[in-house]
Design a protein around this motif. Structure first.
Motif, mmCIF file in Angstrom:
data_model
loop_
_atom_site.group_PDB
_atom_site.id
_atom_site.type_symbol
_atom_site.label_atom_id
_atom_site.label_comp_id
_atom_site.label_asym_id
_atom_site.label_seq_id
_atom_site.Cartn_x
_atom_site.Cartn_y
_atom_site.Cartn_z
ATOM 1 N N VAL A 9 14.237 67.643 36.332
ATOM 2 C CA VAL A 9 14.487 68.813 37.182
ATOM 3 C C VAL A 9 15.964 68.885 37.555
ATOM 4 C CG1 VAL A 9 13.877 70.026 39.307
ATOM 5 C CG2 VAL A 9 12.150 68.650 38.122
ATOM 6 N N TYR A 10 16.557 70.053 37.300
ATOM 7 C CA TYR A 10 17.970 70.280 37.581
ATOM 8 C C TYR A 10 18.118 71.580 38.381
ATOM 9 C CZ TYR A 10 18.505 66.989 33.688
ATOM 10 O OH TYR A 10 18.427 65.890 32.860
ATOM 11 N N TYR A 11 19.291 71.743 38.972
ATOM 12 C CA TYR A 11 19.558 72.999 39.675
ATOM 13 C C TYR A 11 21.047 73.311 39.645
ATOM 14 C CZ TYR A 11 21.344 70.357 43.690
ATOM 15 O OH TYR A 11 22.089 69.526 44.494
ATOM 16 N N MET A 12 21.348 74.583 39.729
ATOM 17 C CA MET A 12 22.715 75.062 39.892
ATOM 18 C C MET A 12 22.875 75.418 41.364
ATOM 19 S SD MET A 12 24.518 78.258 37.911
ATOM 20 C CE MET A 12 26.292 78.535 37.987
ATOM 21 N N PRO A 13 23.791 74.784 42.087
ATOM 22 C CA PRO A 13 23.889 74.991 43.539
ATOM 23 C C PRO A 13 24.182 76.435 43.918
ATOM 24 C CG PRO A 13 25.135 73.049 42.872
ATOM 25 C CD PRO A 13 24.753 73.762 41.608
ATOM 26 N N HIS A 14 23.776 76.795 45.118
ATOM 27 C CA HIS A 14 24.074 78.119 45.663
ATOM 28 C C HIS A 14 25.585 78.237 45.907
ATOM 29 C CE1 HIS A 14 24.336 75.849 49.384
ATOM 30 N NE2 HIS A 14 24.830 76.906 49.990
ATOM 31 N N TYR A 15 26.047 79.470 45.979
ATOM 32 C CA TYR A 15 27.464 79.751 46.228
ATOM 33 C C TYR A 15 27.531 80.887 47.233
ATOM 34 C CZ TYR A 15 32.337 81.083 45.314
ATOM 35 O OH TYR A 15 33.682 81.383 45.444
ATOM 36 N N ALA A 16 27.860 80.531 48.476
ATOM 37 C CA ALA A 16 27.746 81.482 49.580
ATOM 38 C C ALA A 16 28.746 82.632 49.509
ATOM 39 C CB ALA A 16 27.902 80.749 50.911
ATOM 40 N N GLU A 17 29.902 82.419 48.872
ATOM 41 C CA GLU A 17 30.950 83.436 48.887
ATOM 42 C C GLU A 17 30.500 84.758 48.289
ATOM 43 O OE1 GLU A 17 33.942 83.228 50.398
ATOM 44 O OE2 GLU A 17 33.075 81.377 51.179
ATOM 45 N N THR A 18 29.639 84.708 47.288
ATOM 46 C CA THR A 18 29.108 85.945 46.706
ATOM 47 C C THR A 18 27.588 85.959 46.736
ATOM 48 O OG1 THR A 18 29.203 85.001 44.471
ATOM 49 C CG2 THR A 18 31.103 86.305 45.200
ATOM 50 N N ARG A 20 25.355 83.827 45.714
ATOM 51 C CA ARG A 20 24.616 83.326 44.549
ATOM 52 C C ARG A 20 23.594 82.291 45.017
ATOM 53 N NH1 ARG A 20 28.482 82.177 39.261
ATOM 54 N NH2 ARG A 20 29.037 84.371 38.848
ATOM 55 N N PRO A 21 22.313 82.488 44.730
ATOM 56 C CA PRO A 21 21.315 81.495 45.115
ATOM 57 C C PRO A 21 21.282 80.333 44.124
ATOM 58 C CG PRO A 21 20.249 83.273 43.957
ATOM 59 C CD PRO A 21 21.705 83.656 44.061
ATOM 60 N N ALA A 22 20.633 79.261 44.530
ATOM 61 C CA ALA A 22 20.416 78.146 43.611
ATOM 62 C C ALA A 22 19.470 78.589 42.493
ATOM 63 C CB ALA A 22 19.823 76.962 44.361
ATOM 64 N N LEU A 23 19.756 78.141 41.272
ATOM 65 C CA LEU A 23 18.890 78.397 40.128
ATOM 66 C C LEU A 23 18.331 77.068 39.637
ATOM 67 C CD1 LEU A 23 21.100 80.961 38.156
ATOM 68 C CD2 LEU A 23 19.444 81.401 39.986
ATOM 69 N N GLY A 181 12.655 79.174 46.672
ATOM 70 C CA GLY A 181 13.277 80.491 46.699
ATOM 71 C C GLY A 181 13.816 80.737 48.094
ATOM 72 N N ASP A 182 13.512 81.907 48.655
ATOM 73 C CA ASP A 182 13.983 82.250 50.007
ATOM 74 C C ASP A 182 12.839 82.384 51.002
ATOM 75 O OD1 ASP A 182 16.434 82.395 48.785
ATOM 76 O OD2 ASP A 182 16.700 84.546 49.038
ATOM 77 N N TYR A 214 11.337 66.428 47.355
ATOM 78 C CA TYR A 214 12.546 67.230 47.533
ATOM 79 C C TYR A 214 12.216 68.712 47.421
ATOM 80 C CZ TYR A 214 15.161 62.904 46.951
ATOM 81 O OH TYR A 214 15.654 61.635 47.116
ATOM 82 N N TYR A 215 12.874 69.491 48.271
ATOM 83 C CA TYR A 215 12.771 70.943 48.242
ATOM 84 C C TYR A 215 14.116 71.522 47.822
ATOM 85 C CZ TYR A 215 8.609 70.314 51.206
ATOM 86 O OH TYR A 215 7.398 69.946 51.717
ATOM 87 N N VAL A 216 14.084 72.493 46.919
ATOM 88 C CA VAL A 216 15.283 73.235 46.544
ATOM 89 C C VAL A 216 15.176 74.613 47.174
ATOM 90 C CG1 VAL A 216 16.743 74.096 44.686
ATOM 91 C CG2 VAL A 216 15.447 71.971 44.374
ATOM 92 N N LEU A 217 16.145 74.941 48.030
ATOM 93 C CA LEU A 217 16.159 76.215 48.752
ATOM 94 C C LEU A 217 17.147 77.170 48.103
ATOM 95 C CD1 LEU A 217 16.044 73.659 50.991
ATOM 96 C CD2 LEU A 217 15.515 75.569 52.470
ATOM 97 N N GLY A 218 16.920 78.458 48.306
ATOM 98 C CA GLY A 218 17.748 79.458 47.665
ATOM 99 C C GLY A 218 19.206 79.432 48.082
ATOM 100 N N HIS A 219 19.455 79.218 49.380
ATOM 101 C CA HIS A 219 20.825 79.369 49.872
ATOM 102 C C HIS A 219 21.277 78.205 50.749
ATOM 103 C CE1 HIS A 219 21.185 83.494 48.332
ATOM 104 N NE2 HIS A 219 19.896 83.576 48.622
ATOM 105 N N GLN A 220 20.734 77.034 50.474
ATOM 106 C CA GLN A 220 21.144 75.811 51.147
ATOM 107 C C GLN A 220 21.097 74.669 50.143
ATOM 108 O OE1 GLN A 220 18.097 76.855 54.360
ATOM 109 N NE2 GLN A 220 19.404 75.384 55.423
ATOM 110 N N SER A 221 21.648 73.533 50.522
ATOM 111 C CA SER A 221 21.539 72.353 49.680
ATOM 112 C C SER A 221 20.094 71.861 49.691
ATOM 113 C CB SER A 221 22.460 71.248 50.197
ATOM 114 O OG SER A 221 23.810 71.669 50.166
#
Length: 281
Positions: A9-18, A20-23, A181-182, A214-221
Motif C-alpha cells: 500500500v502506497y500513497y501520494m501525500p496531500h498538497y494543501a496549496e492547491t 490536492r488530496p492524498a491518492l 477519502g474526506d 493506519y488510516y489515510v485521510l484526504g487532506h491530512q497526513s
C-alpha cells in the motif's frame, strides 16, 4: 517515489496549496488499483509518473471515494476503469454538463451552487479550465464491493457522512489500512462548516468496526489507529457537551462547566462546528 504505508500500500501525500488530496495505490499480484483520480490532469499525471517508476503490477482500476472536484478532475487522465458508489456516478453525470471557465465558476459561486474556497483552489491548480473534460465512473456499487487484486483485497463500503453523502471508504484487510477519502470532515457546502452529532456517530460506527492499523485521510497526513481515534473521541465528546445548543456563547459555557478548563483553539473550532450544525436543523 510514492510513500509506503504497508507492504503493498502506497500513497501520494496531500498538497494543501492547491487542495490536492492524498491518492492511493494498492498493489496485488495480478494488478494494482488507484484510489481517487486527483484534482487536475496534472495531479493525475504526477501520480501516474511516480507509479510507472515502481516495480509493481499494472494499474487496471481506480476507485473514486466521492464526487468532489479535487478527487475526480483527473479521471480522464488516469484512463483506467473507474469504480464508485452509484450516487457518486449520478453526481458526476451532472458535473459533466457544467462549464468550468472562470465566468461559469464565478456565477455558480454567486448562485450558491459552488463555494468560494473550491473555486479559488480550482483556479490555483488549473489556471485554464475551458476544455476540462470530465467522465463518470464505469462501474458502480450500492452498499459494498470487494475486489481481489491477487493476494490483496480491496473492500469498498458506502459510509456517507455530512461532507459528501456518497462517500465510500476503501479497506485493505491484509494490510489493515483504510483510505477514508474526506468522509470524516465537516459539511462545508451548506453555510458554516458544521457537524451533526448523530450523523457523526452513525458514520464513525461504520468505520470503527474494521480492524485498522493506519488510516489515510484526504487532506491530512496518515494516522495510526490510536492517533485518529484520540482525535475522533475528543470530537465526539465535545459534540456531546454542546448537545442541542444553538448559541456559541452558551455552548462554550457548557464546555467550561463540564471540563473545568478554557477550551483550546481546536476545541473552540469543534464547538463552533456543532453549534452550526444545530443551527441548520
Amino acid at each position: 517515489m510514492l510513500k509506503q504505508i504497508a507492504t503493498n500500500v502506497y500513497y501520494m501525500p496531500h498538497y494543501a496549496e492547491t487542495d490536492r488530496p492524498a491518492l492511493g495505490l494498492i498493489c496485488g499480484e495480478n494488478f494494482s488499483l488507484a484510489i481517487d483520480a486527483g484534482n487536475s490532469p496534472a495531479h493525475a499525471t504526477d501520480f501516474l509518473d511516480l507509479a510507472e517508476n515502481m516495480d509493481i503490477t499494472p494499474i487496471k482500476l481506480a476507485v473514486i471515494t466521492h464526487w468532489h472536484w479535487d478527487h475526480i478532475f483527473g479521471m480522464k487522465t488516469v484512463g483506467r476503469l473507474t469504480i464508485s458508489h452509484q450516487d457518486t456516478k449520478r453526481q458526476l453525470e451532472y458535473l459533466k454538463t457544467l462549464k468550468w471557465d472562470d465566468a461559469s465558476l464565478d456565477k455558480r459561486v454567486e448562485n450558491g451552487e459552488e463555494i468560494a474556497f473550491c473555486r479559488d483552489m480550482m483556479k490555483r491548480e488549473m489556471p485554464v479550465r475551458d476544455y476540462l473534460e470530465l467522465q463518470a465512473p464505469d462501474i458502480t456499487f450500492q452498499d459494498t464491493m470487494q475486489i481481489d487484486l491477487g493476494g490483496i483485497t480491496c473492500v469498498m463500503e458506502h459510509v456517507g457522512g455530512e461532507h459528501a453523502r456518497d462517500s465510500s471508504i476503501v479497506y485493505i484487510p491484509e494490510e489493515k489500512v483504510m483510505f477514508l477519502g474526506d468522509c470524516i470532515y465537516q459539511d462545508f457546502y451548506s453555510g458554516e462548516w458544521s457537524y451533526d452529532l448523530k450523523e457523526l456517530q452513525i458514520l464513525l460506527e461504520k468505520i470503527k468496526k474494521y480492524d485498522v492499523r493506519y488510516y489515510v485521510l484526504g487532506h491530512q497526513s496518515p494516522k495510526s489507529y490510536d492517533e485518529l481515534w484520540h482525535f475522533l473521541d475528543e470530537l465526539l465528546d465535545v459534540g456531546e457537551i454542546v448537545g442541542d445548543e444553538t448559541s456559541p456563547e452558551k455552548a462554550v459555557e457548557r464546555f467550561q462547566l463540564t471540563r473545568k478548563i478554557e477550551p483550546t483553539k481546536d476545541q473552540l473550532e469543534f464547538i463552533g462546528n456543532f453549534v452550526a450544525g444545530n443551527q441548520k436543523k
